[in-house]
Design a protein around this motif. Sequence first.
Motif, mmCIF file in Angstrom:
data_model
loop_
_atom_site.group_PDB
_atom_site.id
_atom_site.type_symbol
_atom_site.label_atom_id
_atom_site.label_comp_id
_atom_site.label_asym_id
_atom_site.label_seq_id
_atom_site.Cartn_x
_atom_site.Cartn_y
_atom_site.Cartn_z
ATOM 1 N N GLU A 186 -110.719 47.128 -39.808
ATOM 2 C CA GLU A 186 -109.837 47.331 -38.622
ATOM 3 C C GLU A 186 -109.904 48.310 -37.491
ATOM 4 O O GLU A 186 -109.197 48.115 -36.143
ATOM 5 N N GLU A 187 -110.488 49.057 -38.078
ATOM 6 C CA GLU A 187 -110.295 50.861 -36.973
ATOM 7 C C GLU A 187 -111.270 50.046 -35.915
ATOM 8 O O GLU A 187 -111.002 50.782 -34.571
ATOM 9 N N LYS A 223 -110.205 47.762 -28.711
ATOM 10 C CA LYS A 223 -109.413 47.506 -27.854
ATOM 11 C C LYS A 223 -108.636 48.538 -27.109
ATOM 12 O O LYS A 223 -108.625 48.379 -25.776
ATOM 13 N N GLU A 224 -108.797 49.958 -27.491
ATOM 14 C CA GLU A 224 -108.337 50.915 -26.884
ATOM 15 C C GLU A 224 -109.166 51.429 -25.428
ATOM 16 O O GLU A 224 -109.209 51.294 -24.038
ATOM 17 N N GLN A 225 -110.700 51.103 -26.200
ATOM 18 C CA GLN A 225 -111.586 51.370 -25.101
ATOM 19 C C GLN A 225 -111.157 50.156 -23.818
ATOM 20 O O GLN A 225 -111.668 50.569 -22.562
ATOM 21 N N ASN A 227 -109.119 48.777 -22.802
ATOM 22 C CA ASN A 227 -108.200 48.526 -21.753
ATOM 23 C C ASN A 227 -108.432 50.163 -21.193
ATOM 24 O O ASN A 227 -107.692 50.558 -19.772
ATOM 25 N N ALA A 228 -108.438 51.049 -21.634
ATOM 26 C CA ALA A 228 -109.195 52.050 -20.676
ATOM 27 C C ALA A 228 -109.786 51.427 -19.432
ATOM 28 O O ALA A 228 -110.115 51.934 -18.787
ATOM 29 N N ARG A 229 -110.800 51.156 -20.108
ATOM 30 C CA ARG A 229 -111.608 49.981 -19.036
ATOM 31 C C ARG A 229 -111.149 49.541 -18.087
ATOM 32 O O ARG A 229 -111.369 49.708 -16.743
ATOM 33 N N LEU A 230 -110.244 48.602 -18.228
ATOM 34 C CA LEU A 230 -109.605 47.320 -17.656
ATOM 35 C C LEU A 230 -108.725 48.864 -16.420
ATOM 36 O O LEU A 230 -109.402 47.514 -15.395
ATOM 37 N N ARG A 231 -108.083 49.834 -17.271
ATOM 38 C CA ARG A 231 -107.509 50.464 -16.094
ATOM 39 C C ARG A 231 -108.364 51.592 -14.866
ATOM 40 O O ARG A 231 -108.100 51.037 -13.675
ATOM 41 N N GLU A 232 -109.493 51.630 -15.388
ATOM 42 C CA GLU A 232 -110.504 52.665 -14.624
ATOM 43 C C GLU A 232 -110.909 51.453 -13.521
ATOM 44 O O GLU A 232 -111.041 51.706 -12.376
#
Length: 815
Positions: A579-580, A586-588, A590-595
């Motif tokens: 789960e972690e 998922k967080e990575q 989202n970060a890569r998507l914004r970048e």
Amino acid sequence: MHLGALRAVEFDRITSVLAGLSVTPAGEARLQMLEPMTEPGQVAAALRATSEGVRFATEHQGFPLRAPIDLSLILAGLDIDGRPLEPLHLIGLADYLESVDQCRLSISRHSASFPSLAAIVATMDSFTREIALVRRQIDPAGMVMDSASPALASIRDRLRRQKTKLRSTLEGYLREQSTSKYLQEQVVTDRNGRYVLMVRSEHRQSIPGVVHGASASGASLFLEPLGTVDINNDIVALEEAEHEEVRRILLALTDQFRGRPDELSHVLDVATELDVIQAKARLSGLMNAVEPALSRDGAFEFKAARHPLLMSAVNKCFPEDERRDSVVEPVPVDITLSPPDRVLVITGPNTGGKTVATKATGLLVVMAQAGLHIPVDPGSKMPVFKTVLADIGDQQSIAANLSTFSGHVANLVAMDEALELPSLVLLDEIGAGTDPAEGGALGTAVIDRFRQRGAYLIATTHYDSLKSYASTTPGVRSAAFGFNPDTFAPTYRLIYGSPGRSLAIEIAARLGMPASVIAAARENLGERELQLADHLARLDENLRALEEDRKGVAHDRAQLFERERKLLAREASVRKREEESKQKLKEQLNARLREARLEIDAVVGVLKTHTSTMKGHPASLNSGEVGRIRNEARGAIEGIVQGVEEAAAPAPPPPPLHDAARPSLKVAVGARVIVGGLGLEGIITKLQGSQAEVEVRGKRMRAAVNTLQVVHVPSAKDAPSAVKLNVDLQPREGSLSELNVIGCTVDEATDRVERFLDESMVTDQHTLRLVHGHGTGQLRRAIAALLKKHPLVSTFETAPPNQGGGGVTIVELKD
């Protein structure tokens, strides 16, 4: 409760130990008179109070209860009206009442955790005012202080002045040559409360004064000079006045306690109850004891029961002349009687532990019903008995004209008459002291009588008839104490289901009986006895083997349980890590998507601004071309997102490398392939013989060419015709809403802040924190200057004190 049974199991020795652990005289007296209770509700309440006492003593380093040795004398003095207590007695009483109040306050602060103790102290009154007054007027040494009253202060001041004056006058007699030559010694002494000089008898007339006596030899006279008579008279009068004033003060202090008899009596009762509980708690600690459960279904089970009086910690509590010289810790024994089995017949060798186990069972029962913890393992349980009856030991009485056998019979008759259910009956060596055949028959009849009346019963015996009865009668269990088959030494372990062997001849040999006597005894055994002994020996051996197997199975079961527990814990840990990992991925993502979106927008903006410099293209890009480029870039981003999401899911098994239905594609640089065995999809970047370098999710790896399955080979039409975009998808480090520039130069800090603001344009963050620290203030001023003119910044301000104060700047971005 049958008093003879209490004596038989030596309950009085337990109460003696308890009394020695008390703090107050009243607590000691109550513990000496402690008796078992017979109502289940009362027993349960007493056990709960003891358990709370154990926990309270553990968590608060004991009860703060204390009492003077002569407390009984002090309390007796309060009963005499008009008589003041001595100063030290008042201090002792105040200290005692203060300790009770300290217990009350400590318990009240944790009343939810100790409801039974809280109920005891709930209605107790405090003597705080009276205690404070005693402490103000009497010093720790027991002297009434001058400040106790203005009158006492005045009397003592005058008394000190008169004594100083008297001393000065008498010292004048010692210094003056005209008078000192008549003195026997150059000292001032006291005679009958008056200060006098020691004058030689022959000079009686040389110094005028009053003679108060002579020395034993008659050579000296105790003379009070006339010049000091009036001063001495004043001192005597002042001392009498001081005595009367002190007595008045002490009487007033005493009467303040005497004037609250009901409250004082209640406090004494509370203190006694707390003393009883703390003594029980201390005994529980000495024995490493626990609270037994009270069963409602009649189940009776003591797990790993130990005889309290055989414990070294308890033995040390007795006076030296009552202690056992050699102390060996008792061997734990399991005692089990659960309906429908209510009778346990214990057999085994002499000195094997039968009587000790029987007495221990009775003692533990009456201890528990007196509210005491008992030395057994957790999970032990017992019913509450109305009567506990015992026939243990030699009942011989010359005064009553009773032999040993007659004494046992008389006791059994009395027990039958006193029986009241539920009842526990203890019979040691039932039927002994007479003919074995008749004794065995009588013992069987007595046991069956108590069984039919519904009593719980534990009996010890060596008789074969009783062993047979125990093995064949419903509701009756047999058990035997084990022994070492090689040395015949007792193991003190109780084996259920075994008829047991007495081993009289073997034990006699082990204890030093002459070999000739042992041989003759064996020859005297009949054929029947030899066959029975042989049969019992084989049965014992089989039962010992079964017991060992049972222990082995229990050990294996415990190991399996532990392994299962560890596997379940490991499985839970793996699930948690999965789960972690998913959340982190998922967080990575989202970060890569914004970048990526930020970079694409930046590239398109640059292309649009500098279109005239691009070789091989028109001077500018129209809005359609810009839209096409943006859509292509965003399409690439969506492809990246899909690839990352597929990476987060379990990889499907790779398809076979040679599929007849699929046309064979050539392995070449730029081809999209699946790495066999791993199920990973990537692009070939280099070929070197039989090895290929494959880029998978931004990472490069080497793989054998024959393990690669080609999915797609790019053609000429797949090559970009207009604009080639290179998108850097490295995830942004650190927090999305906070930038720390502490330690940077001004130029480095402003560059990082400007880049941070530009990158934040594509995130969902509207409030940013810039951490620059206090320092010299240069970073803060430079960053403020940058923020004032930056087009993305709406407002900025210094953070509140609880969020960093002057070391942090809060920035609000424009929508």
